[in-house]
Scaffold this motif. Structure first.
Motif, mmCIF file in Angstrom:
data_model
loop_
_atom_site.group_PDB
_atom_site.id
_atom_site.type_symbol
_atom_site.label_atom_id
_atom_site.label_comp_id
_atom_site.label_asym_id
_atom_site.label_seq_id
_atom_site.Cartn_x
_atom_site.Cartn_y
_atom_site.Cartn_z
ATOM 1 N N GLU A 13 17.385 0.531 -3.874
ATOM 2 C CA GLU A 13 16.659 0.620 -2.607
ATOM 3 C C GLU A 13 16.156 2.027 -2.352
ATOM 4 O O GLU A 13 15.035 2.216 -1.858
ATOM 5 C CB GLU A 13 17.551 0.145 -1.461
ATOM 6 N N GLN A 14 16.954 3.034 -2.679
ATOM 7 C CA GLN A 14 16.529 4.420 -2.490
ATOM 8 C C GLN A 14 15.347 4.767 -3.391
ATOM 9 O O GLN A 14 14.401 5.431 -2.972
ATOM 10 C CB GLN A 14 17.696 5.369 -2.776
ATOM 11 N N ILE A 15 15.420 4.323 -4.627
ATOM 12 C CA ILE A 15 14.338 4.622 -5.569
ATOM 13 C C ILE A 15 13.046 3.937 -5.134
ATOM 14 O O ILE A 15 11.968 4.557 -5.093
ATOM 15 C CB ILE A 15 14.742 4.196 -6.988
ATOM 16 N N LEU A 16 13.143 2.665 -4.766
ATOM 17 C CA LEU A 16 11.952 1.935 -4.367
ATOM 18 C C LEU A 16 11.391 2.439 -3.046
ATOM 19 O O LEU A 16 10.170 2.426 -2.840
ATOM 20 C CB LEU A 16 12.259 0.437 -4.278
ATOM 21 N N ALA A 17 12.253 2.889 -2.143
ATOM 22 C CA ALA A 17 11.780 3.372 -0.840
ATOM 23 C C ALA A 17 10.827 4.545 -1.023
ATOM 24 O O ALA A 17 9.783 4.616 -0.356
ATOM 25 C CB ALA A 17 12.957 3.763 0.041
ATOM 26 N N ARG A 18 11.178 5.474 -1.911
ATOM 27 C CA ARG A 18 10.281 6.619 -2.137
ATOM 28 C C ARG A 18 8.974 6.170 -2.778
ATOM 29 O O ARG A 18 7.889 6.583 -2.354
ATOM 30 C CB ARG A 18 10.958 7.665 -3.017
ATOM 31 N N GLN A 19 9.057 5.312 -3.776
ATOM 32 C CA GLN A 19 7.837 4.850 -4.433
ATOM 33 C C GLN A 19 6.949 4.091 -3.446
ATOM 34 O O GLN A 19 5.733 4.301 -3.411
ATOM 35 C CB GLN A 19 8.179 3.947 -5.618
ATOM 36 N N ASN A 20 7.548 3.244 -2.629
ATOM 37 C CA ASN A 20 6.762 2.473 -1.670
ATOM 38 C C ASN A 20 6.075 3.382 -0.660
ATOM 39 O O ASN A 20 4.910 3.160 -0.290
ATOM 40 C CB ASN A 20 7.658 1.475 -0.936
ATOM 41 N N THR A 21 6.776 4.415 -0.215
ATOM 42 C CA THR A 21 6.186 5.348 0.756
ATOM 43 C C THR A 21 5.006 6.091 0.150
ATOM 44 O O THR A 21 3.924 6.173 0.744
ATOM 45 C CB THR A 21 7.251 6.354 1.239
ATOM 46 N N VAL A 22 5.209 6.635 -1.041
ATOM 47 C CA VAL A 22 4.163 7.439 -1.687
ATOM 48 C C VAL A 22 2.922 6.601 -1.976
ATOM 49 O O VAL A 22 1.787 7.026 -1.697
ATOM 50 C CB VAL A 22 4.711 8.077 -2.983
ATOM 51 N N PHE A 23 3.106 5.401 -2.489
ATOM 52 C CA PHE A 23 1.935 4.609 -2.871
ATOM 53 C C PHE A 23 1.256 3.955 -1.669
ATOM 54 O O PHE A 23 0.067 3.623 -1.742
ATOM 55 C CB PHE A 23 2.307 3.608 -3.963
ATOM 56 N N GLU A 24 1.969 3.795 -0.572
ATOM 57 C CA GLU A 24 1.313 3.368 0.659
ATOM 58 C C GLU A 24 0.466 4.500 1.228
ATOM 59 O O GLU A 24 -0.651 4.279 1.710
ATOM 60 C CB GLU A 24 2.357 2.908 1.681
ATOM 61 N N GLN A 25 0.968 5.722 1.147
ATOM 62 C CA GLN A 25 0.172 6.872 1.584
ATOM 63 C C GLN A 25 -1.085 7.002 0.728
ATOM 64 O O GLN A 25 -2.182 7.258 1.252
ATOM 65 C CB GLN A 25 1.019 8.143 1.502
ATOM 66 N N ASP A 26 -0.950 6.828 -0.572
ATOM 67 C CA ASP A 26 -2.113 6.882 -1.459
ATOM 68 C C ASP A 26 -3.115 5.775 -1.133
ATOM 69 O O ASP A 26 -4.330 5.994 -1.172
ATOM 70 C CB ASP A 26 -1.672 6.739 -2.917
ATOM 71 N N ARG A 27 -2.600 4.589 -0.844
ATOM 72 C CA ARG A 27 -3.485 3.451 -0.598
ATOM 73 C C ARG A 27 -4.476 3.750 0.518
ATOM 74 O O ARG A 27 -5.679 3.466 0.397
ATOM 75 C CB ARG A 27 -2.668 2.203 -0.244
ATOM 76 N N HIS A 28 -4.006 4.324 1.624
ATOM 77 C CA HIS A 28 -4.889 4.603 2.762
ATOM 78 C C HIS A 28 -6.051 5.513 2.363
ATOM 79 O O HIS A 28 -7.186 5.310 2.800
ATOM 80 C CB HIS A 28 -4.092 5.243 3.904
ATOM 81 N N ILE A 29 -5.768 6.503 1.535
ATOM 82 C CA ILE A 29 -6.813 7.436 1.127
ATOM 83 C C ILE A 29 -7.754 6.805 0.109
ATOM 84 O O ILE A 29 -8.985 6.866 0.245
ATOM 85 C CB ILE A 29 -6.186 8.721 0.560
ATOM 86 N N VAL A 30 -7.188 6.187 -0.928
ATOM 87 C CA VAL A 30 -8.033 5.645 -1.995
ATOM 88 C C VAL A 30 -8.942 4.543 -1.457
ATOM 89 O O VAL A 30 -10.104 4.424 -1.858
ATOM 90 C CB VAL A 30 -7.164 5.142 -3.166
ATOM 91 N N GLU A 31 -8.441 3.743 -0.522
ATOM 92 C CA GLU A 31 -9.281 2.697 0.062
ATOM 93 C C GLU A 31 -10.418 3.273 0.900
ATOM 94 O O GLU A 31 -11.417 2.583 1.146
ATOM 95 C CB GLU A 31 -8.432 1.761 0.917
#
Length: 352
Positions: A282-300
């Motif tokens: 859960e800790q590992i996925l939480a960081r990945q999910n946060t980072v790639f959600e932040q990226d999604r907003h910009i790339v979109e």
């Protein structure tokens, strides 16, 4: 019937970005999501594909189309190692040959060259990879896959309403860290200058020299680190970084962006770490999910949606070196595909 008439992909097939991608391997699914009994529908480069397994378990990727009456094979099933069309029960074996027409079981099966259209499919690292035409580059390699000192974690898939090439270029760009990933991968009020780095190319793709950055929440433990990134682009939609926070600790990410169509992609990750055995999934996925959600907003938000391959279409600075070389490489791949043996010379009108 011409194959290109079967579907309107919504993607100009003569453009360089499409040409650079049509003969490359792309992740399209997790292996575990394609069962022996049910076909799986996926979409790649604007094409609807069906994934299925034959009696030996081998994976196949075909157009999601039965040439008898145009039904989607993905709505059917797999019986005795053969895929069955849901409309009239026609069956096809792994070679693509029609083996049964239930309405006329005693009749010789019709030729299959107009009934089904096969693409290329392989499995590696727990993923299904597909290519629309014969791939000209090998399947990419994850260097840490066979190293038992690294823990491997799957993250995603993350669905972006954005172009896959934009998403990959964002992944290999370290200068956005303080702003898109504020207080995780950088400090927005004190962004540090990036030192000049180099980019090389070999038969495996593109590779950067080390890029050093301070990160206040530098890994899954939530501690500050000075990270040294080395990036590689193995295929047009596959990239990788190795992140050193010392001589022993390493954090690696194997990134794949499925080009669903020109304005949508799916991000698939394998994270490999050799530190923090106490870290939970859960800790590992939480960081990945946060980072790639932040990226999604910009790339979109990026415009135009498709990555410009003309070097004069957007501004470039020294820290953009890897992205610039990535665009140049894509342009060369597309030119080679569009006009074999007649490469246009890439315009080098920008000084980095």
């Amino acid at each position: 019937m011409e194959r290109d008439m079967l579907y309107d992909s919504g993607w100009n097939r003569e453009e360089l970005d499409y040409k650079a991608l049509e003969n490359q391997w792309h992740v399209v699914a997790r292996s575990e999501d394609v069962s022996a009994e049910r076909p799986t529908a996926v979409r790649l480069l604007g094409e609807d594909l069906v994934l299925w397994r034959d009696g030996s378990g081998r994976i196949h990727a075909w157009k999601d189309y039965c040439g008898h009456r145009g039904a989607r094979l993905s709505l059917g099933c797999v019986k005795k190692g053969e895929i069955e069309c849901p409309y009239h029960g026609w069956r096809y074996d792994g070679q693509g040959d029609c083996t049964l027409v239930p309405a006329h079981p005693d009749r010789h099966a019709p030729a299959s060259d107009r009934l089904i259209f096969k693409h290329y499919a392989e499995e590696r690292y727990g993923y299904v990879w597909a290519s629309l035409v014969r791939p000209e580059r090998p399947l990419p390699e994850l260097p840490q896959w066979d190293d038992d000192s690294f823990r491997k974690v799957y993250a995603g898939p993350y669905h972006y309403q954005a172009n896959a090439l934009r998403a990959l270029e964002n992944f290999i760009d370290a200068s956005h860290f303080p702003f898109v990933h504020a207080h995780l991968n950088g400090l927005p009020d004190a962004p540090e200058p990036l030192k000049k780095y180099t980019v090389s190319q070999d038969e495996r793709g593109l590779h950067s020299s080390e890029i050093s950055v301070f990160q206040p929440f530098g890994d899954h433990r939530g501690i500050p680190v000075t990270a040294r990134y080395t990036y590689s682009v193995f295929n047009p939609t596959t990239a990788y970084f190795k992140k050193k926070t010392g001589e022993v600790e390493r954090f690696c990410t194997f990134f794949n962006a499925t080009p669903v169509d020109e304005k949508a992609c799916i991000i698939w990750l394998i994270v490999a770490i050799n530190f923090g055995p106490e870290l939970t999934l859960e800790q590992i996925l939480a960081r990945q999910n946060t980072v790639f959600e932040q990226d999604r907003h910009i790339v979109e938000s990026q415009r135009p949606a498709r990555l410009p391959l003309d070097p004069k279409a957007e501004m470039h600075v020294t820290s953009d070196r890897l992205g610039f070389e990535y665009r140049r490489w894509l342009r060369e791949l597309g030119e080679a595909r569009r006009a074999p043996g007649q490469l246009e010379q890439t315009i080098r009108a920008v000084s980095l």
